[in-house]
Design a protein around this motif. Structure first.
Motif, mmCIF file in Angstrom:
data_model
loop_
_atom_site.group_PDB
_atom_site.id
_atom_site.type_symbol
_atom_site.label_atom_id
_atom_site.label_comp_id
_atom_site.label_asym_id
_atom_site.label_seq_id
_atom_site.Cartn_x
_atom_site.Cartn_y
_atom_site.Cartn_z
ATOM 1 N N GLY A 142 112.030 -5.433 27.214
ATOM 2 C CA GLY A 142 113.443 -5.115 27.411
ATOM 3 C C GLY A 142 114.148 -6.176 28.231
ATOM 4 O O GLY A 142 113.534 -7.051 28.829
ATOM 5 N N THR A 143 115.467 -6.098 28.246
ATOM 6 C CA THR A 143 116.265 -7.087 28.977
ATOM 7 C C THR A 143 117.044 -6.461 30.126
ATOM 8 O O THR A 143 117.713 -7.154 30.875
ATOM 9 C CB THR A 143 117.255 -7.768 28.017
ATOM 10 O OG1 THR A 143 118.081 -6.756 27.410
ATOM 11 C CG2 THR A 143 116.520 -8.543 26.936
ATOM 12 N N ARG A 144 116.937 -5.146 30.287
ATOM 13 C CA ARG A 144 117.739 -4.470 31.308
ATOM 14 C C ARG A 144 116.899 -3.987 32.479
ATOM 15 O O ARG A 144 117.351 -3.195 33.289
ATOM 16 C CB ARG A 144 118.487 -3.290 30.671
ATOM 17 C CG ARG A 144 119.420 -3.701 29.535
ATOM 18 C CD ARG A 144 120.158 -2.512 28.960
ATOM 19 N NE ARG A 144 121.024 -1.884 29.954
ATOM 20 C CZ ARG A 144 121.739 -0.776 29.720
ATOM 21 N NH1 ARG A 144 121.677 -0.199 28.529
ATOM 22 N NH2 ARG A 144 122.490 -0.260 30.676
ATOM 23 N N ARG A 145 115.673 -4.479 32.564
ATOM 24 C CA ARG A 145 114.811 -4.090 33.683
ATOM 25 C C ARG A 145 115.176 -4.937 34.900
ATOM 26 O O ARG A 145 115.068 -6.154 34.887
ATOM 27 C CB ARG A 145 113.332 -4.279 33.327
ATOM 28 C CG ARG A 145 112.852 -3.313 32.249
ATOM 29 C CD ARG A 145 111.380 -3.529 31.933
ATOM 30 N NE ARG A 145 110.947 -2.623 30.887
ATOM 31 C CZ ARG A 145 110.426 -1.422 31.113
ATOM 32 N NH1 ARG A 145 110.274 -1.002 32.366
ATOM 33 N NH2 ARG A 145 110.058 -0.646 30.114
ATOM 34 N N ARG A 146 115.585 -4.260 35.950
ATOM 35 C CA ARG A 146 116.000 -4.966 37.161
ATOM 36 C C ARG A 146 114.838 -5.292 38.081
ATOM 37 O O ARG A 146 114.929 -6.172 38.920
ATOM 38 C CB ARG A 146 117.037 -4.129 37.924
ATOM 39 C CG ARG A 146 118.363 -3.983 37.175
ATOM 40 C CD ARG A 146 119.309 -3.079 37.939
ATOM 41 N NE ARG A 146 118.800 -1.695 37.995
ATOM 42 C CZ ARG A 146 119.407 -0.706 38.636
ATOM 43 N NH1 ARG A 146 120.532 -0.943 39.301
ATOM 44 N NH2 ARG A 146 118.888 0.514 38.634
ATOM 45 N N ARG A 193 108.963 1.756 34.838
ATOM 46 C CA ARG A 193 109.923 2.660 35.458
ATOM 47 C C ARG A 193 109.208 3.957 35.835
ATOM 48 O O ARG A 193 108.142 4.279 35.310
ATOM 49 C CB ARG A 193 111.068 2.960 34.483
ATOM 50 C CG ARG A 193 111.882 1.742 34.053
ATOM 51 C CD ARG A 193 113.097 2.185 33.245
ATOM 52 N NE ARG A 193 113.949 1.063 32.874
ATOM 53 C CZ ARG A 193 113.981 0.514 31.671
ATOM 54 N NH1 ARG A 193 113.209 1.000 30.702
ATOM 55 N NH2 ARG A 193 114.786 -0.499 31.421
#
Length: 287
Positions: free
Chosen positions: A31-35, A40
């Protein structure tokens, strides 16, 4: 260990272990939205078969009821090793180890153990207690590391010496990797002796005195006996490679024997023998 402190330690451990697992390793897209790195909370809870709310509470260090079966599921989800699993159970279920009260006086190791130290001539060997206080060493350890006899007995703690003494920072080629092995063992002790308040006082003191200790402690793994290859750059002997074997010694004091064996197919043992040779003073004959 204070109840609240134990829950804080559990919280930090779960967060750290979760951050180490890549989504790809369990078949999830990166994914690209993992901060933040790792999984998670909802992904861990799904793998463990528990609700996200319940796992969140556990990771936040809330005082909730847990069971062996659920902890087993969480340990599997986080891919914990046997030592890490034991650490998790110790904190989550507040296991109590029978405490052997350590005397403030230096321990006297048994003559048989002292004999073993002497026989390991070409293997630097250190014996420490469960608080990592150094209680014994051989001549090889004195030559490779330092002369522990010159350090007051109450200051011979291996963990603090690693951060305090420049000799250790210069000796290890990768000092952080060198330290991580000791911290992994120390964390295993920390989880095992949850009722010994000494650990929390010691950790607080180390974090106050050494900023880099906090980072390394937070990242440390849990292992009762790591086997690692260590490279030293000795000021007199040069490059030296050792295999570290850590053995627990039976007895109430819970002693540990750390043996540094010269790596095979290297010049380490030859260099060590030369390093330990007594210096011969030559007096010039002026007559």
């Amino acid at each position: 260990m204070n109840h609240d402190v134990r829950l804080q330690a559990l919280s930090a451990f779960l967060k750290n272990q979760r951050s180490k697992i890549s989504p790809e390793s369990i078949g999830l897209p990166a994914g690209t939205r993992r901060r933040t790195p790792g999984l998670r909370r909802e992904e861990v809870s799904q793998l463990a078969g528990v609700s996200t709310t319940w796992y969140t509470w556990l990771e936040q260090g809330r005082d909730i009821q847990v069971s062996h079966s659920v902890l087993d599921n969480i340990a599997s989800a986080l891919k914990l090793t046997a030592d890490e699993r034991k650490y998790l159970f110790s904190l989550a279920l507040e296991y109590h180890s029978e405490l052997y009260i350590l005397d403030e006086k230096p321990l006297q190791i048994h003559p048989s153990l002292q004999k073993i130290l002497q026989e390991l001539r070409n293997c630097p060997t250190i014996i420490s207690d469960r608080r990592y206080h150094i209680v014994g060493w051989n001549d090889a350890a004195r030559h490779v590391f330092m002369d522990f006899e010159q350090i007051p007995a109450e200051q011979r703690n291996m963990i603090s010496l690693l951060f305090e003494r420049k000799e250790f920072r210069r000796l290890a080629v990768n000092w952080e990797d060198f330290v991580s092995g000791f911290l992994a063992i120390f964390r295993a002790y920390y989880g095992q002796y949850v009722d010994d308040e000494w650990y929390n006082l010691f950790l607080d003191d180390m974090m106050d005195r050494y900023p880099d200790f906090h980072t390394l402690w937070k990242q440390s793994s849990v292992s009762s006996a790591p086997d690692v290859l260590i490279e030293f750059r000795h000021s007199r002997a040069g490059k030296m490679l050792f295999d570290l074997t850590s053995l627990q010694v039976q007895g109430n004091a819970d002693l540990r024997c750390s043996i540094y064996t010269p790596a095979t197919d290297t010049a380490t043992e030859r260099k060590l023998i030369r390093l330990m040779e007594p210096k011969v003073e030559h007096n010039s004959d002026k007559s």
